[in-house]
Enzyme design. Structure first.
Site, PDB file in Angstrom:
ATOM      1  CB  THR A 166       9.061 -44.172   3.006  1.00  0.00           C
ATOM      2  OG1 THR A 166      10.602 -44.569   2.592  1.00  0.00           O
ATOM      3  CG2 THR A 166       9.366 -43.054   1.314  1.00  0.00           C
ATOM      4  CG  ASP A 167       4.866 -44.745   5.910  1.00  0.00           C
ATOM      5  OD1 ASP A 167       4.794 -45.514   4.923  1.00  0.00           O
ATOM      6  OD2 ASP A 167       3.845 -44.481   6.235  1.00  0.00           O
ATOM      7  CG  MET A 168       7.264 -50.061   8.769  1.00  0.00           C
ATOM      8  SD  MET A 168       6.861 -50.947   9.875  1.00  0.00           S
ATOM      9  CE  MET A 168       6.933 -52.059   9.330  1.00  0.00           C
TER      10      MET A 168
END
Length: 131
Positions: free
Chosen positions: A14-16
């Site tokens: 996942t990203d931020m």
């Protein structure tokens, strides 16, 4: 025949914002393609020893939705030969019944020197012709 490959979304995917980082969909479909090759009984390490490798030459991708940490996805793949050298994969990533990513990937069989070479006979014999 449709090949199915399960994927669980981990934190590292996942990203931020907490959604799957866009490049990771390419990793998911790569894993599915590698599993297809393995399921066909093809040993890519042995191919490499024979100085033959697969390379991706084209990817067309559509991002249609998103997945999040903990989601369970399925990569559905169909594939066919295109000529003596190319192998084409139509792949979708599904979250439940919803397609959230779709790609068409063209791979080619190459010598390690970078010259196109015929797909191994074992693969050619088991591939349907252009879909």
């Amino acid at each position: 025949m449709i090949h199915q490959f399960p994927v669980t979304v981990f934190y590292e995917d996942t990203d931020m914002a907490g959604v799957v980082y866009y490049a990771n969909y390419l990793k998911f479909i790569e894993r599915a393609r590698s599993t297809i090759v393995e399921d066909m009984g093809v040993d890519q390490r042995a191919m490499r020893e024979d100085e033959i490798v697969f390379v991706v030459t084209r990817v067309e991708a559509d991002y249609l939705g998103s997945a999040r940490l903990g989601d369970r996805l399925v990569v559905k793949s169909t594939h066919y030969g295109q000529g003596a050298v190319r192998w084409v994969f139509d792949q979708e990533v599904l979250l439940g019944e919803k397609v959230i990513f779709r790609a068409k990937v063209t791979a080619a069989c190459m010598s390690i020197a970078g010259k196109p070479t015929r797909l191994p006979a074992k693969i050619r014999a088991s591939l349907p012709k252009q879909g």
